[in-house]
Write a protein that holds these residues in place. Structure first.
Motif, PDB file in Angstrom:
ATOM      1  N   TYR A   1       0.820  -1.209   0.000  1.00  0.00           N
ATOM      2  CA  TYR A   1       0.000   0.000   0.000  1.00  0.00           C
ATOM      3  C   TYR A   1       0.854   1.259   0.000  1.00  0.00           C
TER       4      TYR A   1
ATOM      5  N   PHE B   1      -7.488  -2.588   7.591  1.00  0.00           N
ATOM      6  CA  PHE B   1      -6.175  -2.294   8.146  1.00  0.00           C
ATOM      7  C   PHE B   1      -6.329  -1.885   9.603  1.00  0.00           C
TER       8      PHE B   1
ATOM      9  N   ASP C   1     -10.542  -2.130   3.722  1.00  0.00           N
ATOM     10  CA  ASP C   1      -9.497  -3.149   3.630  1.00  0.00           C
ATOM     11  C   ASP C   1      -9.088  -3.723   4.988  1.00  0.00           C
TER      12      ASP C   1
ATOM     13  N   ILE D   1      -1.711   0.953   9.263  1.00  0.00           N
ATOM     14  CA  ILE D   1      -1.772   2.251   8.586  1.00  0.00           C
ATOM     15  C   ILE D   1      -0.554   3.085   8.976  1.00  0.00           C
TER      16      ILE D   1
ATOM     17  N   TRP E   1      -8.567   2.271   3.835  1.00  0.00           N
ATOM     18  CA  TRP E   1      -7.706   1.260   4.440  1.00  0.00           C
ATOM     19  C   TRP E   1      -8.343   0.659   5.699  1.00  0.00           C
TER      20      TRP E   1
END
Length: 195
Positions: free
Chosen positions: A88, A163, A161, A168, A157
């Motif tokens: 990412y 995270f 997703d 992060i 994120w």
């Protein structure tokens, strides 16, 4: 899939990669390419550019980790603490470069072109509940376009997703406390756009 099982699978994959297992790299690609593509697509709104940039993300990972293009072989030369965060980070940097080259490009989520945040209906919910959820998601997509791009990243994120704040922080190379504050501000900004 539970959080612990997911973490265990990521650790196994990381060990494969650290041992130089080329199949581990393929597994990494299969696992994360769709997520990386979605992230890039939401930032660029171009299927073609998103495909190119997604390929470039994995090529950069390969070059940075193994040091040689895939066709020349190579063996691991660097430690890869969190492959997902690193992917990412590369994707985010490529999107920044993309906008440097195309400064007038706008972030627009085109529902007709692709449904990257498509709602999967809850089979236990009624038709009315699923329609309400679909409407809510459409509103959120429209509002998300209006918030700061850095806030968009955080929201995508963390909530799309999955995270963790720690992941992060690794992507952005910032302290976890700063990420928590930014995430709070991102949600506040999104709520304001939803009003």
């Amino acid at each position: 899939m539970s959080f612990f099982r997911k973490k265990q699978e990521e650790n196994i994959l990381q060990k494969k990669i650290e041992k130089g297992d080329k199949d581990g790299f393929i597994e990494l690609y299969d696992r994360y390419a769709p997520q990386i593509y979605r992230f890039i697509y939401l930032k660029t709104n171009s299927s073609h550019d998103s495909e190119d940039l997604t390929s470039e993300v994995f090529l950069k990972l390969w070059k940075n980790y193994w040091g040689l293009p895939p066709r020349n072989g190579g063996s691991p030369r660097n430690s890869l603490r969190n492959p997902r965060a690193f992917l990412y980070q590369i994707a985010r940097n490529l999107v920044v470069d993309y906008y440097r080259k195309k400064p007038k490009a706008d972030l627009i989520i085109d529902d007709e072109k692709e449904k990257t945040l498509e709602n999967i209906p809850n089979p236990g919910a009624s038709l009315e509940e699923n329609l309400a959820l679909e409407f809510d998601l459409a509103q959120i997509k429209k509002a998300l376009v209006k918030v700061n791009p850095d806030y968009q990243d955080l929201i995508l994120w963390h909530y799309i997703d999955d995270f963790s704040v720690k992941e992060i922080a690794q992507v952005l190379e910032k302290p976890e406390s700063a990420i928590r504050v930014q995430l709070h501000r991102a949600l506040k900004s999104l709520r304001k756009e939803l009003e």
